[in-house]
Design a protein around this motif. Sequence first.
Motif, PDB file in Angstrom:
ATOM      1  N   THR A 139       0.838  -1.210   0.000  1.00  0.00           N
ATOM      2  CA  THR A 139       0.000   0.000   0.000  1.00  0.00           C
ATOM      3  C   THR A 139       0.867   1.252   0.000  1.00  0.00           C
ATOM      4  O   THR A 139       0.621   2.193  -0.754  1.00  0.00           O
ATOM      5  CB  THR A 139      -0.919   0.019   1.249  1.00  0.00           C
ATOM      6  OG1 THR A 139      -1.656  -1.193   1.252  1.00  0.00           O
ATOM      7  CG2 THR A 139      -1.870   1.184   1.237  1.00  0.00           C
ATOM      8  N   GLN A 140       1.919   1.251   0.846  1.00  0.00           N
ATOM      9  CA  GLN A 140       2.808   2.427   0.905  1.00  0.00           C
ATOM     10  C   GLN A 140       3.458   2.669  -0.440  1.00  0.00           C
ATOM     11  O   GLN A 140       3.584   3.798  -0.894  1.00  0.00           O
ATOM     12  CB  GLN A 140       3.910   2.202   1.939  1.00  0.00           C
ATOM     13  CG  GLN A 140       3.444   2.357   3.359  1.00  0.00           C
ATOM     14  CD  GLN A 140       4.527   1.892   4.333  1.00  0.00           C
ATOM     15  OE1 GLN A 140       5.505   1.272   3.939  1.00  0.00           O
ATOM     16  NE2 GLN A 140       4.327   2.196   5.603  1.00  0.00           N
ATOM     17  N   PHE A 141       3.868   1.572  -1.078  1.00  0.00           N
ATOM     18  CA  PHE A 141       4.534   1.744  -2.371  1.00  0.00           C
ATOM     19  C   PHE A 141       3.546   2.290  -3.401  1.00  0.00           C
ATOM     20  O   PHE A 141       3.883   3.165  -4.196  1.00  0.00           O
ATOM     21  CB  PHE A 141       5.140   0.421  -2.859  1.00  0.00           C
ATOM     22  CG  PHE A 141       6.026   0.624  -4.051  1.00  0.00           C
ATOM     23  CD1 PHE A 141       7.379   0.879  -3.900  1.00  0.00           C
ATOM     24  CD2 PHE A 141       5.495   0.605  -5.340  1.00  0.00           C
ATOM     25  CE1 PHE A 141       8.195   1.112  -5.005  1.00  0.00           C
ATOM     26  CE2 PHE A 141       6.296   0.833  -6.448  1.00  0.00           C
ATOM     27  CZ  PHE A 141       7.657   1.078  -6.277  1.00  0.00           C
ATOM     28  N   GLU A 142       2.318   1.759  -3.378  1.00  0.00           N
ATOM     29  CA  GLU A 142       1.316   2.223  -4.351  1.00  0.00           C
ATOM     30  C   GLU A 142       1.017   3.710  -4.143  1.00  0.00           C
ATOM     31  O   GLU A 142       0.813   4.456  -5.089  1.00  0.00           O
ATOM     32  CB  GLU A 142       0.027   1.401  -4.233  1.00  0.00           C
ATOM     33  CG  GLU A 142       0.160   0.050  -4.936  1.00  0.00           C
ATOM     34  CD  GLU A 142      -0.979  -0.908  -4.605  1.00  0.00           C
ATOM     35  OE1 GLU A 142      -1.789  -0.600  -3.698  1.00  0.00           O
ATOM     36  OE2 GLU A 142      -1.024  -1.974  -5.242  1.00  0.00           O
ATOM     37  N   LEU A 143       1.024   4.130  -2.863  1.00  0.00           N
ATOM     38  CA  LEU A 143       0.713   5.536  -2.580  1.00  0.00           C
ATOM     39  C   LEU A 143       1.876   6.471  -2.918  1.00  0.00           C
ATOM     40  O   LEU A 143       1.665   7.548  -3.460  1.00  0.00           O
ATOM     41  CB  LEU A 143       0.371   5.705  -1.091  1.00  0.00           C
ATOM     42  CG  LEU A 143      -0.990   5.199  -0.623  1.00  0.00           C
ATOM     43  CD1 LEU A 143      -1.078   5.248   0.900  1.00  0.00           C
ATOM     44  CD2 LEU A 143      -2.105   6.049  -1.240  1.00  0.00           C
ATOM     45  N   PHE A 144       3.094   6.042  -2.557  1.00  0.00           N
ATOM     46  CA  PHE A 144       4.224   6.983  -2.613  1.00  0.00           C
ATOM     47  C   PHE A 144       5.381   6.569  -3.529  1.00  0.00           C
ATOM     48  O   PHE A 144       6.281   7.364  -3.773  1.00  0.00           O
ATOM     49  CB  PHE A 144       4.812   7.191  -1.196  1.00  0.00           C
ATOM     50  CG  PHE A 144       3.775   7.472  -0.154  1.00  0.00           C
ATOM     51  CD1 PHE A 144       3.026   8.642  -0.208  1.00  0.00           C
ATOM     52  CD2 PHE A 144       3.533   6.585   0.890  1.00  0.00           C
ATOM     53  CE1 PHE A 144       2.064   8.914   0.753  1.00  0.00           C
ATOM     54  CE2 PHE A 144       2.571   6.852   1.854  1.00  0.00           C
ATOM     55  CZ  PHE A 144       1.827   8.014   1.785  1.00  0.00           C
ATOM     56  N   ASP A 147       6.976   8.603  -6.558  1.00  0.00           N
ATOM     57  CA  ASP A 147       7.619   9.905  -6.361  1.00  0.00           C
ATOM     58  C   ASP A 147       9.017   9.659  -5.774  1.00  0.00           C
ATOM     59  O   ASP A 147       9.151   9.061  -4.697  1.00  0.00           O
ATOM     60  CB  ASP A 147       6.765  10.739  -5.383  1.00  0.00           C
ATOM     61  CG  ASP A 147       7.483  11.992  -4.956  1.00  0.00           C
ATOM     62  OD1 ASP A 147       7.855  12.787  -5.840  1.00  0.00           O
ATOM     63  OD2 ASP A 147       7.704  12.162  -3.737  1.00  0.00           O
ATOM     64  N   PRO A 148      10.081  10.069  -6.479  1.00  0.00           N
ATOM     65  CA  PRO A 148      11.440   9.728  -6.026  1.00  0.00           C
ATOM     66  C   PRO A 148      11.753  10.151  -4.594  1.00  0.00           C
ATOM     67  O   PRO A 148      12.374   9.391  -3.850  1.00  0.00           O
ATOM     68  CB  PRO A 148      12.350  10.459  -7.021  1.00  0.00           C
ATOM     69  CG  PRO A 148      11.503  10.661  -8.232  1.00  0.00           C
ATOM     70  CD  PRO A 148      10.094  10.789  -7.762  1.00  0.00           C
ATOM     71  N   LYS A 149      11.284  11.348  -4.197  1.00  0.00           N
ATOM     72  CA  LYS A 149      11.598  11.805  -2.825  1.00  0.00           C
ATOM     73  C   LYS A 149      10.911  10.917  -1.786  1.00  0.00           C
ATOM     74  O   LYS A 149      11.486  10.575  -0.756  1.00  0.00           O
ATOM     75  CB  LYS A 149      11.118  13.246  -2.630  1.00  0.00           C
ATOM     76  CG  LYS A 149      12.111  14.269  -3.104  1.00  0.00           C
ATOM     77  CD  LYS A 149      11.674  15.634  -2.618  1.00  0.00           C
ATOM     78  CE  LYS A 149      12.425  16.713  -3.395  1.00  0.00           C
ATOM     79  NZ  LYS A 149      11.742  17.986  -3.405  1.00  0.00           N
ATOM     80  N   SER A 150       9.663  10.558  -2.080  1.00  0.00           N
ATOM     81  CA  SER A 150       8.927   9.704  -1.136  1.00  0.00           C
ATOM     82  C   SER A 150       9.535   8.309  -1.095  1.00  0.00           C
ATOM     83  O   SER A 150       9.619   7.685  -0.028  1.00  0.00           O
ATOM     84  CB  SER A 150       7.458   9.594  -1.534  1.00  0.00           C
ATOM     85  OG  SER A 150       6.918  10.857  -1.697  1.00  0.00           O
TER      86      SER A 150
END
Length: 172
Positions: A139-144, A147-150
């Motif tokens: 889920t975290q990967f799908e959300l962020f 975006d390279p910084k995230s």
Amino acid sequence: MLDSKVAELLNDQINKEMYSAYLYLDFSNFYANKGLNGYANWYHIQAKEEMDHALGILNYLQDNDYAVSLSAIAKPDKELVHLDDPLKFGLEHEIYVTQLIHTIYDAAYNVKDYRTMKFLDWYVSEQGEEEKNANDLLTQFELFGNDPKSLYALNNELAQRTYTQSSILAGE
Ligand code: OFO
């Protein structure tokens, strides 16, 4: 004395846990090669935990006077291409392992093997946690993750994970 079917399923599960360790080492290698050392660290530690799970079952069988027999560990066979491939396969794999543990639990229940059911309670809870962890990572990967910084921040967070021996081995 353990029921022979229950004991065989437990013996097979040692191999499945060792395979899980192999699979997660493969994921760790994939991320290390991509320069994502936090994700590599997370799966490296996960692999160690899986080995603990295997040893926990091995100890239980030995303590119950069963002659453990070890078999070859299969080569990890997932094709890893995209950065989220291990995360997807990881969740799928944990759901599969939960089913394996439940199958052993069912076998123990059918022969009123209360000792093994009690032993497996730890694995049932652990699978609940591991499915949640795998789902959270995805889920975290799908959300962020796009975006390279995230992604950099997520990777740094996962680099903080440290290994502690699983409580199933605490008595050792
Ligand atoms: Fe062995 O804990 Fe998940 O797979």
